[in-house]
Design a protein around this motif. Structure first.
Motif, mmCIF file in Angstrom:
data_model
loop_
_atom_site.group_PDB
_atom_site.id
_atom_site.type_symbol
_atom_site.label_atom_id
_atom_site.label_comp_id
_atom_site.label_asym_id
_atom_site.label_seq_id
_atom_site.Cartn_x
_atom_site.Cartn_y
_atom_site.Cartn_z
ATOM 1 N N THR A 23 0.913 -1.177 0.021
ATOM 2 C CA THR A 23 0.010 -0.151 0.026
ATOM 3 C C THR A 23 0.836 1.316 -0.060
ATOM 4 O O THR A 23 0.535 2.266 -0.597
ATOM 5 C CB THR A 23 -0.969 -0.161 1.227
ATOM 6 O OG1 THR A 23 -1.755 -1.109 1.393
ATOM 7 C CG2 THR A 23 -1.810 1.158 1.199
ATOM 8 N N TYR A 24 1.896 1.165 0.816
ATOM 9 C CA TYR A 24 2.574 2.379 0.912
ATOM 10 C C TYR A 24 3.580 2.541 -0.575
ATOM 11 O O TYR A 24 3.637 3.862 -0.778
ATOM 12 C CB TYR A 24 3.813 2.259 1.982
ATOM 13 C CG TYR A 24 4.917 3.250 2.255
ATOM 14 C CD1 TYR A 24 4.221 4.712 2.680
ATOM 15 C CD2 TYR A 24 6.052 3.369 1.431
ATOM 16 C CE1 TYR A 24 5.292 5.447 2.855
ATOM 17 C CE2 TYR A 24 6.788 4.492 1.597
ATOM 18 C CZ TYR A 24 6.515 5.631 2.401
ATOM 19 O OH TYR A 24 7.327 6.552 2.398
ATOM 20 N N ASP B 31 0.928 4.177 -3.009
ATOM 21 C CA ASP B 31 0.522 5.431 -2.271
ATOM 22 C C ASP B 31 1.583 6.609 -2.692
ATOM 23 O O ASP B 31 1.475 7.478 -2.966
ATOM 24 C CB ASP B 31 0.042 5.601 -0.889
ATOM 25 C CG ASP B 31 -1.257 4.677 -0.721
ATOM 26 O OD1 ASP B 31 -1.760 4.495 -1.619
ATOM 27 O OD2 ASP B 31 -1.502 4.355 0.364
ATOM 28 N N TYR C 86 1.576 9.618 -5.093
ATOM 29 C CA TYR C 86 1.665 10.982 -4.472
ATOM 30 C C TYR C 86 2.800 11.847 -5.470
ATOM 31 O O TYR C 86 2.534 12.985 -5.608
ATOM 32 C CB TYR C 86 2.090 10.731 -2.908
ATOM 33 C CG TYR C 86 2.211 12.092 -2.383
ATOM 34 C CD1 TYR C 86 1.084 12.850 -1.899
ATOM 35 C CD2 TYR C 86 3.468 12.601 -1.982
ATOM 36 C CE1 TYR C 86 1.309 13.900 -1.065
ATOM 37 C CE2 TYR C 86 3.714 13.651 -1.302
ATOM 38 C CZ TYR C 86 2.528 14.427 -0.996
ATOM 39 O OH TYR C 86 2.923 15.536 -0.334
ATOM 40 N N SER D 176 -4.613 3.708 3.806
ATOM 41 C CA SER D 176 -3.778 4.313 4.720
ATOM 42 C C SER D 176 -4.584 5.184 5.645
ATOM 43 O O SER D 176 -5.161 6.190 5.063
ATOM 44 C CB SER D 176 -2.420 5.157 4.054
ATOM 45 O OG SER D 176 -1.712 5.768 5.087
ATOM 46 N N ARG E 162 -2.961 10.698 6.343
ATOM 47 C CA ARG E 162 -3.313 11.540 5.258
ATOM 48 C C ARG E 162 -3.159 12.917 5.257
ATOM 49 O O ARG E 162 -3.732 13.805 4.714
ATOM 50 C CB ARG E 162 -4.935 11.094 4.752
ATOM 51 C CG ARG E 162 -5.062 9.817 4.298
ATOM 52 C CD ARG E 162 -6.685 9.378 3.908
ATOM 53 N NE ARG E 162 -6.957 8.178 3.611
ATOM 54 C CZ ARG E 162 -6.878 8.120 1.933
ATOM 55 N NH1 ARG E 162 -6.466 9.034 1.273
ATOM 56 N NH2 ARG E 162 -6.988 6.884 1.568
ATOM 57 N N ALA F 135 -0.224 9.051 1.471
ATOM 58 C CA ALA F 135 -1.654 8.890 0.842
ATOM 59 C C ALA F 135 -2.118 10.216 0.981
ATOM 60 O O ALA F 135 -3.356 10.372 0.870
ATOM 61 C CB ALA F 135 -2.481 7.789 1.634
#
Length: 246
Positions: A119-120, A123, A127, A182, A185, A191
């Motif tokens: 996920t990181y 993201d 980003y 995540s 934020r 995220a």
């Protein structure tokens, strides 16, 4: 009489090779049965645990499942003792009950961490791409630096994703490679939502901070510090400009 029908003329004794082979066969059978029993109990315990985490499970049902889990643990302890007895007879490695518990906890934790990592990675890539696009027209110099930073950060991302894919194909893998959501934020988080910041405002804020400190210290020293900081800000802007020169 039975021995006569089977034409057995001599009984085996412990020194006979056939006796020893049969002993090993029985020991292996006991060992395999004990091992299968542990597997069965552990899988059953995992299924009961998964029921507790299902949505819609009420308090009374959770309490009932909790008692069932404790009963399963008692059975697993007894099965481990039986397994160790069979393993010692064959000279194989024995187990500790705590090792089984810790191993199961480690698997659960790793399943969480695997999903966090993937996920990181996704993201952060999204980003940084958004940040680069945000400054592409307003500040191409800064956008170029963001692009270079993105290239460095994502250099090993394909390797990490490939490793995670290989892990997911391992026998017994119980996790998932599905993206999570995540909870971090804030500004600058992977995220988060990129926001355009005026670089002149950033540099001005640094100079204002230097001016505020000037009132509380020696005027000559602070004046030199403010001048130095202003020169550093200009130098930083020049560096960004130079990187875009052909």
């Amino acid at each position: 009489e039975l021995e006569g029908r089977l034409e057995i003329t001599r009984r085996w004794v412990p020194e006979d090779e056939e006796w020893q082979a049969a002993t090993r066969l029985v020991a292996n059978r006991k060992y395999q049965c004990a091992l299968d029993n542990i597997k069965r109990l552990v899988v059953s315990w995992i299924f009961e645990l998964s029921k507790m985490n299902q949505s819609g499970t009420g308090y009374k049902l959770r309490k009932h499942i909790g008692k069932a889990l404790q009963t399963h643990l008692v059975a697993i302890r007894a099965a481990v003792t039986q397994y160790n007895t069979a393993a010692k007879a064959l000279g194989r490695r024995t187990l500790e009950f705590d090792e089984l518990c810790r191993a199961e906890e480690e698997v659960i934790r790793l399943n969480v961490e695997i999903r966090r990592v993937i996920t990181y990675l996704v993201d952060e890539d999204r980003y940084l791409r958004a940040c680069e696009a945000l400054y592409q027209d307003a500040n191409p110099t800064l956008a170029y630096q963001i692009s270079r930073y993105h290239t460095i950060r994502s250099q090993f991302t394909p390797l990490h994703l490939c490793s995670l894919e290989k892990i997911s194909r391992l026998s017994g893998f119980s996790g998932t490679l599905a993206l999570g959501i995540s909870v971090s934020r804030g500004l600058g988080d992977s995220a988060g939502i990129p926001q355009r910041v005026c670089m002149d405002t950033v540099f001005s804020s640094l100079l204002v901070a230097a001016d505020d400190r000037e009132d509380n210290a020696n005027e000559d020293a602070d004046e030199d510090h403010a001048t130095t900081l202003e020169e550093q800000c200009k130098a930083l802007q020049n560096i960004l400009s130079v990187t875009m020169d052909p």
